[in-house]
Design a protein around this motif. Structure first.
Motif, mmCIF file in Angstrom:
data_model
loop_
_atom_site.group_PDB
_atom_site.id
_atom_site.type_symbol
_atom_site.label_atom_id
_atom_site.label_comp_id
_atom_site.label_asym_id
_atom_site.label_seq_id
_atom_site.Cartn_x
_atom_site.Cartn_y
_atom_site.Cartn_z
ATOM 1 N N ASP A 23 0.910 -1.037 0.002
ATOM 2 C CA ASP A 23 -0.207 -0.137 -0.042
ATOM 3 C C ASP A 23 0.871 1.060 0.115
ATOM 4 O OD1 ASP A 23 -1.868 2.103 0.899
ATOM 5 O OD2 ASP A 23 -3.163 0.329 1.246
ATOM 6 N N ASP A 24 0.487 2.257 -0.762
ATOM 7 C CA ASP A 24 1.318 3.524 -0.789
ATOM 8 C C ASP A 24 1.111 4.434 0.509
ATOM 9 O OD1 ASP A 24 -1.150 4.051 -1.617
ATOM 10 O OD2 ASP A 24 -0.305 5.604 -3.237
ATOM 11 N N THR A 40 5.601 -0.352 -0.846
ATOM 12 C CA THR A 40 4.967 1.017 -1.271
ATOM 13 C C THR A 40 4.704 1.142 -2.519
ATOM 14 O OG1 THR A 40 6.548 2.157 -1.071
ATOM 15 C CG2 THR A 40 5.463 1.879 0.976
ATOM 16 N N ASP A 41 4.980 0.376 -3.591
ATOM 17 C CA ASP A 41 4.571 0.605 -4.931
ATOM 18 C C ASP A 41 4.661 -0.926 -5.841
ATOM 19 O OD1 ASP A 41 7.238 0.162 -6.268
ATOM 20 O OD2 ASP A 41 7.648 1.582 -4.885
ATOM 21 N N GLY A 42 4.026 -0.740 -6.796
ATOM 22 C CA GLY A 42 3.914 -2.204 -7.595
ATOM 23 C C GLY A 42 5.155 -2.931 -7.933
ATOM 24 N N ARG A 43 6.092 -1.887 -8.210
ATOM 25 C CA ARG A 43 7.530 -2.525 -8.732
ATOM 26 C C ARG A 43 8.220 -3.287 -7.559
ATOM 27 N NH1 ARG A 43 9.296 -1.679 -13.351
ATOM 28 N NH2 ARG A 43 8.039 0.288 -13.763
ATOM 29 N N SER A 44 8.186 -2.437 -6.386
ATOM 30 C CA SER A 44 8.810 -3.350 -5.248
ATOM 31 C C SER A 44 8.203 -4.258 -5.025
ATOM 32 C CB SER A 44 9.135 -2.149 -4.071
ATOM 33 O OG SER A 44 7.876 -1.625 -3.654
ATOM 34 N N LEU A 53 -1.846 2.126 -6.862
ATOM 35 C CA LEU A 53 -0.234 1.920 -6.587
ATOM 36 C C LEU A 53 0.541 2.685 -7.444
ATOM 37 C CD1 LEU A 53 0.248 -1.712 -5.509
ATOM 38 C CD2 LEU A 53 0.027 0.357 -3.834
ATOM 39 N N PRO A 54 1.439 3.389 -7.040
ATOM 40 C CA PRO A 54 2.463 4.051 -8.072
ATOM 41 C C PRO A 54 3.303 2.938 -8.753
ATOM 42 C CG PRO A 54 3.374 4.334 -5.845
ATOM 43 C CD PRO A 54 1.932 3.684 -5.732
ATOM 44 N N GLU A 55 4.033 3.271 -9.764
ATOM 45 C CA GLU A 55 4.751 2.572 -10.611
ATOM 46 C C GLU A 55 4.197 1.474 -11.631
ATOM 47 O OE1 GLU A 55 8.149 2.997 -11.141
ATOM 48 O OE2 GLU A 55 8.416 4.154 -9.382
ATOM 49 N N ASP A 68 0.195 -0.606 -11.157
ATOM 50 C CA ASP A 68 -0.857 -0.583 -10.440
ATOM 51 C C ASP A 68 -1.314 -2.029 -9.883
ATOM 52 O OD1 ASP A 68 -3.227 -1.945 -11.693
ATOM 53 O OD2 ASP A 68 -2.788 -0.751 -13.412
#
Length: 273
Positions: A16-17, A40-44, A63-65, A67
């Motif tokens: 979750d961001d 905190t983002d989709g890539r991570s 999510l950033p990066e 979704d």
């Protein structure tokens, strides 16, 4: 080693961001005895899934990066890690989209952390990964080790190994899809209503479940089996009632193909051209 220790060896990934939500969810899950990792983002999140092999993912959609739905689809291309979506997008269409993409459960925000913990326990128990009181192998739907495989035409379901094959092809199903398929096959041709299937998958004391949840999961199950709703080989719809296992095809007859039976009466008049 205790059941709780065994099931906490693999972490739960919370994605979750919103850092406050991550902290809140982490606190409640750790109180329940789970080990938690964060993204905190989709890539991570995708990196953490690849590196840590979590037992379950609690996943936000916005999510950033990358979704959340894209993360979910990427996960489903390679494995069946249980995923619970936790999102501010709580409309019926949003929830159906999440389930269709492969989520095992969907909890809209604002949410109760205690309810989320309960859902985590239930999803893990259904997946056979344990949970509070659920790692002993007696969880709902877990077959005894000597359970005989169920067969329908070229479909083979091994309940003790949680394995589905069509001929020589291994079919990867989520825990929910597997339980639905087993319930239908064990019913031996009897029609099961949506309520009966929901009970088989989620249990009678499960929190609110969407009315169309069964239809969504059945659709995903059919896609993975390569089944056709109009000419079913494995899962047949009984309109207005529910679903049942499709009857085995007659020898030499293609399933669902019209005109396979020989006529029983005299031939009708031939059209003149």
């Amino acid at each position: 080693m205790s059941e709780r220790t065994e099931q906490t060896n693999r972490p739960i990934l919370v994605v979750d961001d919103d850092v406050k939500i991550v902290r809140l969810v982490r606190m409640y899950l750790e109180r329940a005895g789970y080990r938690v990792i964060e993204a905190t983002d989709g890539r991570s999140a995708l990196s953490a899934i690849a590196l840590e092999a979590p037992a379950l993912v609690v996943l936000d959609v916005m999510l950033p990066e990358v979704d959340g739905l894209a993360v979910l689809r990427a996960v489903r291309r390679t494995d069946q890690t249980p995923v619970i979506i936790l999102s501010a997008r709580g409309l019926t269409d949003d929830r159906i989209a999440g389930l269709t993409a492969g989520a095992d459960d969907y909890l809209p925000k604002p949410f109760s952390p205690a309810e989320l913990v309960l859902r985590v326990q239930r999803v893990l128990a259904r997946a056979g990964a344990g949970g509070a009181g659920g790692a002993s192998g007696t969880a709902r739907g877990v077959a005894p080790a000597d359970a005989e495989p169920i067969r329908l035409a070229d479909l083979i379901v091994d309940r003790s190994r949680h394995e589905v094959r069509i001929g020589d092809r291994l079919v990867a199903l989520t825990a929910v899809e597997f339980r639905l398929l087993v319930s239908l096959l064990e019913a031996d041709g009897r029609v099961l209503t949506r309520d009966q299937l929901l009970d088989a998958v989620y249990g009678q004391d499960e929190a609110e479940v969407l009315d169309r949840t069964v239809d969504v999961h059945i659709g995903r199950l059919r896609d993975k089996l390569g089944d056709d709703a109009e000419r079913p080989r494995y899962v047949a719809t009984v309109r207005g009632v529910g679903y049942r296992a499709a009857p085995p095809p007659l020898a030499g007859v293609e399933p669902g193909k019209p005109g396979d039976r020989a006529p029983t009466g005299p031939p009708g008049p031939t059209d003149a051209s």
